[in-house]
Design an enzyme around this catalytic site. Sequence first.
Site, PDB file in Angstrom:
ATOM      1  N   GLU A   1      -1.396   5.775  -4.935  1.00  0.00           N
ATOM      2  CA  GLU A   1      -2.730   5.179  -5.115  1.00  0.00           C
ATOM      3  C   GLU A   1      -3.683   6.031  -5.941  1.00  0.00           C
ATOM      4  O   GLU A   1      -4.486   5.510  -6.711  1.00  0.00           O
ATOM      5  CB  GLU A   1      -3.361   4.880  -3.744  1.00  0.00           C
ATOM      6  CG  GLU A   1      -2.778   3.685  -3.012  1.00  0.00           C
ATOM      7  CD  GLU A   1      -1.549   4.012  -2.176  1.00  0.00           C
ATOM      8  OE1 GLU A   1      -0.953   5.102  -2.363  1.00  0.00           O
ATOM      9  OE2 GLU A   1      -1.174   3.177  -1.339  1.00  0.00           O
TER      10      GLU A   1
ATOM     11  N   ALA B   1       0.271  -2.901  -3.256  1.00  0.00           N
ATOM     12  CA  ALA B   1      -0.720  -3.972  -3.330  1.00  0.00           C
ATOM     13  C   ALA B   1      -0.758  -4.484  -4.765  1.00  0.00           C
ATOM     14  O   ALA B   1      -0.330  -3.800  -5.697  1.00  0.00           O
ATOM     15  CB  ALA B   1      -2.081  -3.423  -2.934  1.00  0.00           C
TER      16      ALA B   1
ATOM     17  N   GLY C   1       1.104   0.113  -0.695  1.00  0.00           N
ATOM     18  CA  GLY C   1       1.152  -0.830   0.430  1.00  0.00           C
ATOM     19  C   GLY C   1       2.582  -1.147   0.844  1.00  0.00           C
ATOM     20  O   GLY C   1       2.827  -1.503   2.002  1.00  0.00           O
TER      21      GLY C   1
ATOM     22  N   GLU D   1       3.492   1.539   3.100  1.00  0.00           N
ATOM     23  CA  GLU D   1       2.680   1.408   4.324  1.00  0.00           C
ATOM     24  C   GLU D   1       3.268   0.332   5.247  1.00  0.00           C
ATOM     25  O   GLU D   1       3.311   0.504   6.466  1.00  0.00           O
ATOM     26  CB  GLU D   1       1.226   1.096   3.939  1.00  0.00           C
ATOM     27  CG  GLU D   1       0.570   2.323   3.301  1.00  0.00           C
ATOM     28  CD  GLU D   1      -0.790   2.041   2.688  1.00  0.00           C
ATOM     29  OE1 GLU D   1      -0.870   1.160   1.816  1.00  0.00           O
ATOM     30  OE2 GLU D   1      -1.765   2.699   3.094  1.00  0.00           O
TER      31      GLU D   1
HETATM   32  C1  3H9 Z   1      -1.773  -0.011  -3.095  1.00  0.00           C
HETATM   33  O1  3H9 Z   1      -0.693  -0.353  -2.743  1.00  0.00           O
HETATM   34  C2  3H9 Z   1      -2.942   0.105  -2.167  1.00  0.00           C
HETATM   35  C3  3H9 Z   1      -2.504   0.093  -0.730  1.00  0.00           C
HETATM   36  O2  3H9 Z   1      -2.756   1.326  -0.136  1.00  0.00           O
HETATM   37  C4  3H9 Z   1      -3.094  -1.049   0.054  1.00  0.00           C
HETATM   38  C5  3H9 Z   1      -4.564  -1.196   0.004  1.00  0.00           C
HETATM   39  C6  3H9 Z   1      -5.106  -2.288   0.878  1.00  0.00           C
HETATM   40  N1  3H9 Z   1       0.422  -4.847  -8.916  1.00  0.00           N
HETATM   41  O3  3H9 Z   1       5.622  -0.815 -14.638  1.00  0.00           O
HETATM   42  P1  3H9 Z   1       6.472  -1.957 -15.067  1.00  0.00           P
HETATM   43  C7  3H9 Z   1       3.484  -5.289 -12.979  1.00  0.00           C
HETATM   44  S1  3H9 Z   1      -2.110   0.332  -4.711  1.00  0.00           S
HETATM   45  C8  3H9 Z   1       0.402  -5.744  -9.911  1.00  0.00           C
HETATM   46  O4  3H9 Z   1       6.520  -2.281 -16.513  1.00  0.00           O
HETATM   47  P2  3H9 Z   1       8.852  -0.556 -14.269  1.00  0.00           P
HETATM   48  C9  3H9 Z   1       3.197  -4.571 -14.278  1.00  0.00           C
HETATM   49  O5  3H9 Z   1       1.849  -4.732 -14.648  1.00  0.00           O
HETATM   50  C10 3H9 Z   1      -0.580   0.022  -5.550  1.00  0.00           C
HETATM   51  N2  3H9 Z   1       1.276  -5.727 -10.923  1.00  0.00           N
HETATM   52  O6  3H9 Z   1       7.957  -1.855 -14.490  1.00  0.00           O
HETATM   53  C11 3H9 Z   1       4.156  -5.247 -15.207  1.00  0.00           C
HETATM   54  O7  3H9 Z   1       3.581  -6.488 -15.574  1.00  0.00           O
HETATM   55  P3  3H9 Z   1       3.807  -7.091 -17.023  1.00  0.00           P
HETATM   56  C12 3H9 Z   1       0.383   1.127  -5.357  1.00  0.00           C
HETATM   57  C13 3H9 Z   1       2.183  -4.761 -10.941  1.00  0.00           C
HETATM   58  O8  3H9 Z   1      10.165  -1.044 -13.817  1.00  0.00           O
HETATM   59  C14 3H9 Z   1       5.366  -5.544 -14.324  1.00  0.00           C
HETATM   60  O9  3H9 Z   1       4.886  -5.511 -12.976  1.00  0.00           O
HETATM   61  N3  3H9 Z   1       1.535   0.912  -6.179  1.00  0.00           N
HETATM   62  C15 3H9 Z   1       2.246  -3.795  -9.945  1.00  0.00           C
HETATM   63  O10 3H9 Z   1       8.754   0.341 -15.445  1.00  0.00           O
HETATM   64  C16 3H9 Z   1       6.480  -4.526 -14.465  1.00  0.00           C
HETATM   65  O11 3H9 Z   1       5.946  -3.225 -14.263  1.00  0.00           O
HETATM   66  C17 3H9 Z   1       1.615   1.377  -7.433  1.00  0.00           C
HETATM   67  O12 3H9 Z   1       0.705   2.013  -7.930  1.00  0.00           O
HETATM   68  C18 3H9 Z   1       1.324  -3.866  -8.896  1.00  0.00           C
HETATM   69  N4  3H9 Z   1       1.336  -2.995  -7.883  1.00  0.00           N
HETATM   70  O13 3H9 Z   1       8.163   0.253 -13.081  1.00  0.00           O
HETATM   71  C19 3H9 Z   1       2.884   1.077  -8.180  1.00  0.00           C
HETATM   72  N5  3H9 Z   1       3.258  -2.939 -10.223  1.00  0.00           N
HETATM   73  O14 3H9 Z   1       5.282  -7.292 -17.153  1.00  0.00           O
HETATM   74  C20 3H9 Z   1       2.584   0.612  -9.567  1.00  0.00           C
HETATM   75  C21 3H9 Z   1       3.806  -3.373 -11.360  1.00  0.00           C
HETATM   76  O15 3H9 Z   1       2.999  -8.324 -17.033  1.00  0.00           O
HETATM   77  N6  3H9 Z   1       3.763   0.210 -10.273  1.00  0.00           N
HETATM   78  N7  3H9 Z   1       3.165  -4.473 -11.803  1.00  0.00           N
HETATM   79  O16 3H9 Z   1       3.295  -6.053 -17.966  1.00  0.00           O
HETATM   80  C22 3H9 Z   1       4.630   1.093 -10.821  1.00  0.00           C
HETATM   81  O17 3H9 Z   1       4.500   2.298 -10.683  1.00  0.00           O
HETATM   82  C23 3H9 Z   1       5.765   0.545 -11.632  1.00  0.00           C
HETATM   83  O18 3H9 Z   1       5.423  -0.776 -11.975  1.00  0.00           O
HETATM   84  C24 3H9 Z   1       7.138   0.507 -10.909  1.00  0.00           C
HETATM   85  C25 3H9 Z   1       8.149  -0.290 -11.805  1.00  0.00           C
HETATM   86  C26 3H9 Z   1       7.620   1.939 -10.712  1.00  0.00           C
HETATM   87  C27 3H9 Z   1       7.036  -0.212  -9.603  1.00  0.00           C
END
Ligand code: 3H9
Length: 709
Positions: free
Chosen positions: A130, A63, A107, A110
């Site tokens: 999450e 999400a 998500g 999911e």
């Molecule tokens: C969820 O899904 C809830 C569900 O159950 C549904 C509920 C209804 N959203 O980390 P990076 C941005 S909760 C918005 O540097 P990497 C990040 O801020 C979510 N933005 O890259 C950054 O922006 P900026 C569950 C996001 O390659 C840019 O993308 N998911 C999101 O080192 C690059 O990110 C997570 O918790 C996001 N979800 O790592 C996953 N994700 O360039 C969270 C990233 O402006 N994300 N951004 O600074 C991660 O763990 C890492 O970003 C990932 C890539 C491993 C994907």
Amino acid sequence: MSELVRYQTQQGVAIIGVNNPPVNALGPGVPEGILAGIEKAREDEGVRAVVLIGEGRTFIAGADIKQLALMAAGKVSRGAGLRPLLSAIEALSKPVVCAIHGTALGGGLEIAMACHYRIANAGARVGQPEVKIGIIPGAEGTQRLPRLTGIAAAAELCATGRMVPAPEALKLGIVDALTQEDLLETSIQFAQERAASAEPPRKTSALDEKLGTDQALTDALDQLKKGIARKARGLKAPFRAIEAVTSAAQLPFSEGCEKEAELFDACLRSPEAQGLMHVFFGERAITKIPDLPPDLKPTPVQSAAVVGAGTMGGGIAMSYINAGIPVVLKEVDQASLDKGLDIIRHNYAASVKRGKFTEEQVEKRLALITPTLSYEDIARADIVVEAVFENLELKRKVFREIDAVAKPTAILASNTSTLDIGQIADATQRPQSVIGNHFFSPANIMKLLEIVRGPKTSPQTIVTCMALAKTLRKVGVLVGNCFGFVGNRMFNPYTNESQFLVEEGASVAQVDQTLYEFGWAMGPLAVLDLAGNDVGWRIHQEVKDQIPPEKRQPLMTDYLYEEKRWGQKTGKGWYQYEPKRRQGNPDPEFEAVIRQHAQDAGIPQRDIPSQEILDRTLLALVNEGAKILEEGIAIRSSDIDIIYIYGYGFPAHRGGPMHYADHLGLNRVYERVQQFETELGPYWKPARLLKELAQQNRTFQDHDRRLNP
Ligand code: 3H9
């Protein structure tokens, strides 16, 4: 179809491609776009199956956390979420195959589990992370995942947020097949085969063979909860995740989803979620330096030298070799060098014992160290890190020596924790290449690296050190040059206030316990014992002439030093320590000495409520943090928060000291600081920025937005 989600058909298969760079987060328009694709595929008679895939570097990473943060702050409503999309995917009579590369998280996973089948690239990873942002899966993940993996594995994954590599995901039943070939082609072929089969598409929600419960499961869940209580003290989301997952065995799918929704909402509204989401974005904001040219590329760092093989130097050398960068380790005499190398070997042996590394891995790493007594050997290093005793004259001398031999392009970094980088730099002919790299002890373990820019440090030097921090797997935060920089400058009023509270009648253990229960890794006085009260005394000697005489100073500094109450290393300090134990015991004799000193100084004794301990210590941090921000020593308040979480053990779920102040309300904080100024003296004068923001009804986070409106 929108640009965010593309639709095309190939050999009777609809391909729905999500195109929302950089990580295909489910921002506004993405779930709607996928739903439109599913509906189109349903209506299109030429389509027999569907493949859902992510374009770019990854499948869906979850999400949109920006949206979730707005929901958590009550600024947008939650709405129907992803559930209509999940139902539509699962209900489709044509098989839907999810093709996973990169990461399928939250998500994203999911949605993948609502698809009938999943194929992953061998290098992909999946997970429900999450809890790391204070919530639980909120799109039926706690109900579908246990139907694929069984309750125990799903509970572990949802409660820890651990990411699972594709081969393990296959073993656990989360994905159906792995491929080394072209993911899209393989998935299309798989989808065609499923469409040709007589079996109806498989619905995850209807699987129930793995939902059994028995004593082994109860034991596994007890173990899991115990581990979390230890590692994730104060957190609620992991326990709620376990509750949601276990309900899958007790309730029909739709009721389990209702239960999940209830628990998800409770998490989303919690301060824990707001704190952890703030940390998520804070960690990513640190890399953004407003005044650096955006196209500046870091210089590659392929070799390093560390001058000084003491505790810090040894730990820094380990950080480099752990990242595969060879290090020349320089000392002044053989005995010191041998001692330093012994400590490094000893640290690695402990890691082997804990199963963190194998003997071979350690040998490979140790082979990357070249010990030396000669400055000539550091001449080829791309970066030279000085880690000698904390004394300005000594450091200036060492920098002159390094400057004489280091190659012209080398970066010269100082591990000073307090001293003026400008004065150190001016001892060299290349102040533009001099920078602070303040590692935290133990340097091979602690994630924080304060990167200190001196008055003449060049953008190239800064960019290179920021990139290097990432290579070293550190959290590098750029800060300005002042006494103690951000971390130690704030730590001083915090630990001073802890000592004043003890002088006024609180016990040492009461102060520490109150802050431990707040969530800090250790109480402040226990930290002083760990760091060494002799070190604190020495730093005080360097600066005491600059402290205005009317400013309140802790009473016990000299006594602790003179009585060799230096902390853990001498077996007594604020606490007393049994041999080889790190946990201190209260020391009634020392407490009596404190009472005597307080009486002599005319400090009235009283019972001190825990709330006062919290307010005085934490707001001392906040008020100094506000001054640091107004002086531009920290770029943004969230940088301060990240420093405190990664360098000082501030509880992440409270978002850091500045976020905590925002959460309390700056009006309230300002009033309390004013009250302390009246009651305790002018050293509590509120920071100008705190006053301004409070009067404008704004937050530190609002102040950060000036950089990124
Ligand atoms: C969820 O899904 C809830 C569900 O159950 C549904 C509920 C209804 N959203 O980390 P990076 C941005 S909760 C918005 O540097 P990497 C990040 O801020 C979510 N933005 O890259 C950054 O922006 P900026 C569950 C996001 O390659 C840019 O993308 N998911 C999101 O080192 C690059 O990110 C997570 O918790 C996001 N979800 O790592 C996953 N994700 O360039 C969270 C990233 O402006 N994300 N951004 O600074 C991660 O763990 C890492 O970003 C990932 C890539 C491993 C994907």
